[in-house]
Write an enzyme that holds these catalytic residues in place. Sequence first.
Site, mmCIF file in Angstrom:
data_model
loop_
_atom_site.group_PDB
_atom_site.id
_atom_site.type_symbol
_atom_site.label_atom_id
_atom_site.label_comp_id
_atom_site.label_asym_id
_atom_site.label_seq_id
_atom_site.Cartn_x
_atom_site.Cartn_y
_atom_site.Cartn_z
ATOM 1 C CE LYS B 141 72.928 62.418 9.413
ATOM 2 N NZ LYS B 141 72.573 61.182 10.129
ATOM 3 C CB SER B 217 73.901 58.733 7.354
ATOM 4 O OG SER B 217 73.053 59.084 8.613
ATOM 5 C CB SER B 241 73.174 57.391 11.032
ATOM 6 O OG SER B 241 72.774 56.930 9.951
#
Lengths: 545, 545
Positions: B141, B217, B241
């Site tokens: 990420k 996310s 997430s």
Amino acid sequence: MTTTKPPTWQTLAATKRTTNVQKMPKEWRLPTSLTSTFTSTSTQSVLSIPRTSNILSDRELELTEKYDATALVEMMSSGKVKSVDVVTAFCKRAAVAQQCVNCLTEIMFEEAIERAGVCDGFVEREGRGMGALHGLPISLKDSFNIKGTQATIGYITFLDHAPSPQNSNLVTLLQAAGAIIHCKTNLPQTMMAADTHNNLFGRTLNPHNLSLTAGGSSGGEAALLAMRGSVLGIATDIAGSCRIPALCCGLKSFKPSAGRVPFGGKTAPGRLGSPASIVPVIGPMGRSVRDAELVLSTVCTGKTWDIDESVLNVPWRSVEPVSRPLVFGLVRGHAKRPLHPPVARALHAAATKLKEAGHRIVLLDHLVPDLWDCAVLAWKYFLLDPRKTDRGFVDAAGEPLVPSIAKTSFRELDAWEPSLDGLFDLNVERWKVLKKYHDLVVENGLDAVLTVGYQGTAPPHDQYGVTLYTVLQNLLNYPSGMFPFLKANKELDAPFFKSDAAYEPPYNAEACEGLPAHIQVMGKPMQDEELMEILKVVEGIVAED
Amino acid sequence: MTTTKPPTWQTLAATKRTTNVQKMPKEWRLPTSLTSTFTSTSTQSVLSIPRTSNILSDRELELTEKYDATALVEMMSSGKVKSVDVVTAFCKRAAVAQQCVNCLTEIMFEEAIERAGVCDGFVEREGRGMGALHGLPISLKDSFNIKGTQATIGYITFLDHAPSPQNSNLVTLLQAAGAIIHCKTNLPQTMMAADTHNNLFGRTLNPHNLSLTAGGSSGGEAALLAMRGSVLGIATDIAGSCRIPALCCGLKSFKPSAGRVPFGGKTAPGRLGSPASIVPVIGPMGRSVRDAELVLSTVCTGKTWDIDESVLNVPWRSVEPVSRPLVFGLVRGHAKRPLHPPVARALHAAATKLKEAGHRIVLLDHLVPDLWDCAVLAWKYFLLDPRKTDRGFVDAAGEPLVPSIAKTSFRELDAWEPSLDGLFDLNVERWKVLKKYHDLVVENGLDAVLTVGYQGTAPPHDQYGVTLYTVLQNLLNYPSGMFPFLKANKELDAPFFKSDAAYEPPYNAEACEGLPAHIQVMGKPMQDEELMEILKVVEGIVAED
């Protein structure tokens, strides 16, 4: 219609204390001619009273003096010694201790002796002990709940509370392992003071010298253990509460990493739900490192979470004994609270002995984050409650604040007001300290840090002051062990006297002669197991001659 | 004197994106005639594009499709397969994925392939791999820092930041184990949304159907993994997430207990120092449970604290595989967000299969604390910052809020204001939920709880709504695993349709046909290891035919 005037807090307190006295058999009571001399201004030591009182038999004196908890459990589990005899001996001695230093809050002698009989019966039937703490008398700080017993924690207003409807989770675990709780012990009003003093039970005195503090907040526990009215005690620690009384009374104690020992179901001295980054922990106090390990390895298992949702749920790991030279950081204090000569000598001697044994010492004095700033930062976390719930508990009964509370906090925080916005910044500041300390430990390859827990030996009542040298380990959440080491000796200490040092509280070589000095050894977070092995090494090296 | 008008945020974003395109070799680019059809309103699946694009050789297709990370590491460590070939294959495929679903933020293909050569050289010289993740391409990420690479996390204003001066601590650990980071992946503005969409990198599309959300996310990660442009990804999770994108894109993911995986050195989307009782965690996303275990057991060692002072410092334990019937709690949703038929069927089928395999199911529907209340409580912790720092980052560049942010929060909190006093009460409320859930787990002897992560399959962009079914595990701090299981099938799903259910977002059997459904399996706090073994059992049982 007649109205009855409600009893004053003084009357309420006196009633509670009378109830306690009645739980001590008459034949265990000391003569008033003796007890009347046990005042908070007397400088006498009462350590020999249990021997001279003739209340304990020679066998009982032996049982209470000669063994640590591990040895007693072994003896009782194998049937060599009866739990009834051990528990009776410690109950007698606890009764004597209570009359000397006022260390108890709740007395459960009768129930304890009864339970000991059950333990003995188990061994007779099964040929083994009930568990890792089989038949062992254990004392607990008053904040633990024991079903059917009060937990007033020294607040007059808590006298209204019914006896605890259930056990603290740790109590359940201890009892399941075969332990027997024979008494609970005194603590300060609000639990945020280094003197064990409240208006309900009064003040606990230091057995080494009654005019000195027993330390706080687990001072009742330490005074009882020093009198050998218990062999293993359970204390709590948020700023040094299980370590300060240990160093004041000459005991060993261990503050684990946060969350390892189940904390659930205790009576809180303040508001629940604090968002502080420092949380209270439970730690053992007693005579040997192996006893601390015995308790922690017993209560920190993979099953502990089943009875306590608040526990971190990390089982005790089995680690290898130390078999290599260790590296110790050494922190010799802070300019604002210079070490009194006896403690400076103990620390110096410990470092020297460790070096002689092949371990390495790395001086960190000028490298560590400022200890005073760290302590002030830590103390802010204790002042977060906008409702000041603990003060509310005091005010509720119209009782006054005890003097030591004001002494234990930092003057620079008198006008400090907590805020949510400020709490973010506090946490950031704390992380900076964590990072600095961490980097020092890692970059120097440290196994542990050798330091002190207080600048001096036990000071007079209400003069302890700030908990500069113990709250750091709570701020960092590093486990830490406290050891008694050496005794104040004005001749040997003299070379450690610095004429330019502003000793606070004042250093008085005559007054502290013979008192236990100490060292503190802190480990790395969550490496409680590794620290325990290191403490065994230290214990062997600093064992008094 | 001339003044230059500062560039608009649109220009700044376009420049950054152009830089990224230039990091993809021309021969890895898809024709514009194709890419122009990859819009957020197109309902096409792009999962087959890597196969049809002719950019990857048959061998490269095999390397990217046939193996999990564990198998690839074994093959590379033994020299059977070259890391250069594996990394090149995944870089090519990540380039294709980027052109299909816009999942990448930083591209490091060149550096990755170079590093792969070093890994291959190591095997040639030493006859073994460099570590547990030898030669393995891993995607992260964007919030992870990689020395020399930007970590803008989708904020236009963070374009000003210099390339990261150092690695996130986890990156250092992964690299030390031989992993090779080939790209970073997209995430939502503020990271607090279930749609991966920001004004800097744009929106990530769902490879199964471009008109649907990839989840958030960590949606860039999931979209990339679904395209098999990576075999193992590292995500974060504070409200789902790492699990929401997995369920949207048909992947497995694991959210560990807080503090186990070193979190230090990441780029934060909001203010540091939050006193919230919910903290973000790092978790793996990929194809197999054993891959998740491989990563976690590699980075959670007794030495991890040495490089990350913020880690809890609990080494990964080795636990026995499950060899007894398990007991699963079953929670089938909340009235406010009834399960869409495909997900209801998947959950039902999983429970049935587990029962058939000899495990026990305990229905908890009406026993668990109200899920909606729990989610609202959790969300309050995310709103604690009085300065609203994340919004400040958005406003700083004059960029607008993306639409999904408003959709992800709870309307009942629009006027809610955090306070320090209120935070105490929040914590007390949280402890009550913890206690209730704990007691259910213990009293029913549960090993795990089987439930869902969302009421439906991946919904259209900006329609995900609140993270009701994933934030609970963050509030409780229970580890949790997400599994893709079954695919929406209007005929098979029909019996699970309830005419009186208010499906939100709307259920459209045609639109979700063929999309992955899922199940979620949550374990007990800090028993990540035990849950991993349970997940292996579930994995075997729910393996698609």
